[in-house]
Motif scaffolding. Structure first.
Motif: not given
Length: 227
Positions: A122-150
């Motif tokens: 599941f995506w969130g700040a805690e999981f993002a902290d575990t990634l060493k990758l960095r991105f120019d483009i991030i997409t999230a389609q039909n996801v945001f409405a399901h997120v309990p902590d936007p």
């Protein structure tokens, strides 16, 4: 009510039910259900395949073209809630380096079988902290409405976003103010940023990067390709 997509082979088998009560704020008229259903109950084994929708695939091609136009260099792409990898595959065909995140193990297996690098989470700040990758483009389609902590979701995006990159959050059926052309997203007042209209999309400025929140009107229900 039982969850949608909660299929049973035994008609006598009981399933967990959740209250179906609608709550509405009388100040801003934001509406939401009274209960937040745990994501683990809905998304860890997910039967819906994004690749089954013809108009969704056409929409994905448009998103690839738009994102590449706005970010000229590098183009390292993260797709959050990538489902069976239809958008990642199109970005890869367009010459981008791709990475996906999805909590559904069955969908992650499909992506990996197609050679797509996808993490099961599941995506969130805690999981993002575990990634060493960095991105120019991030997409999230039909996801945001399901997120309990936007706000936590967006903090995670900001953590892995390269300076000058963009986050494309696609909403279905968002409410647009006809006077200003600005989409209303209830999380905005809580994270201290503003929305501005931009060529039919909606631009959320954040330092030298940007969050682009388009309303997808080109995706139609009931258009599944024949199997």
């Amino acid at each position: 009510m039982p969850l949608a997509n909660n299929y049973h082979t035994d008609m006598d088998e009981d399933c967990y039910r959740y209250p179906l009560h609608m709550l509405v704020c009388e100040d801003c008229w934001h509406g939401q259900l009274s209960v937040v259903v745990p994501g683990e109950a809905m998304f860890t084994d997910y039967p819906y395949l994004s690749s089954g929708s013809r108009t969704f695939k056409e929409h994905c091609w448009k998103l690839v073209a738009t994102a590449k136009e706005r970010v000229a260099a590098r183009r390292h792409v993260l797709d959050i809630g990538c489902n069976d990898g239809v958008l990642l595959s199109l970005f890869r065909k367009a010459g981008c380096d791709v990475f996906g995140v999805d909590p559904a193990a069955n969908l992650v297996d499909r992506c990996r079988a197609d050679g797509l690098p996808v993490a099961c989470a599941f995506w969130g700040a805690e999981f993002a902290d575990t990634l060493k990758l960095r991105f120019d483009i991030i997409t999230a389609q039909n996801v945001f409405a399901h997120v309990p902590d936007p706000a936590d979701f967006l903090v995670g995006c900001a953590t892995v976003l390269i300076d000058g990159g963009q986050v494309h959050i696609v909403l279905i059926g968002g409410h647009e103010d006809p006077a200003s052309g600005v989409i209303e997203v209830s999380v905005i007042p809580f994270i201290g940023v503003d929305l501005f209209p931009m060529q039919g999309s909606h631009l959320l400025k954040n330092h030298n990067s940007a969050f682009v929140i388009p309303v997808a009107s080109d995706i139609k229900a009931g258009d599944a390709d024949p199997i």
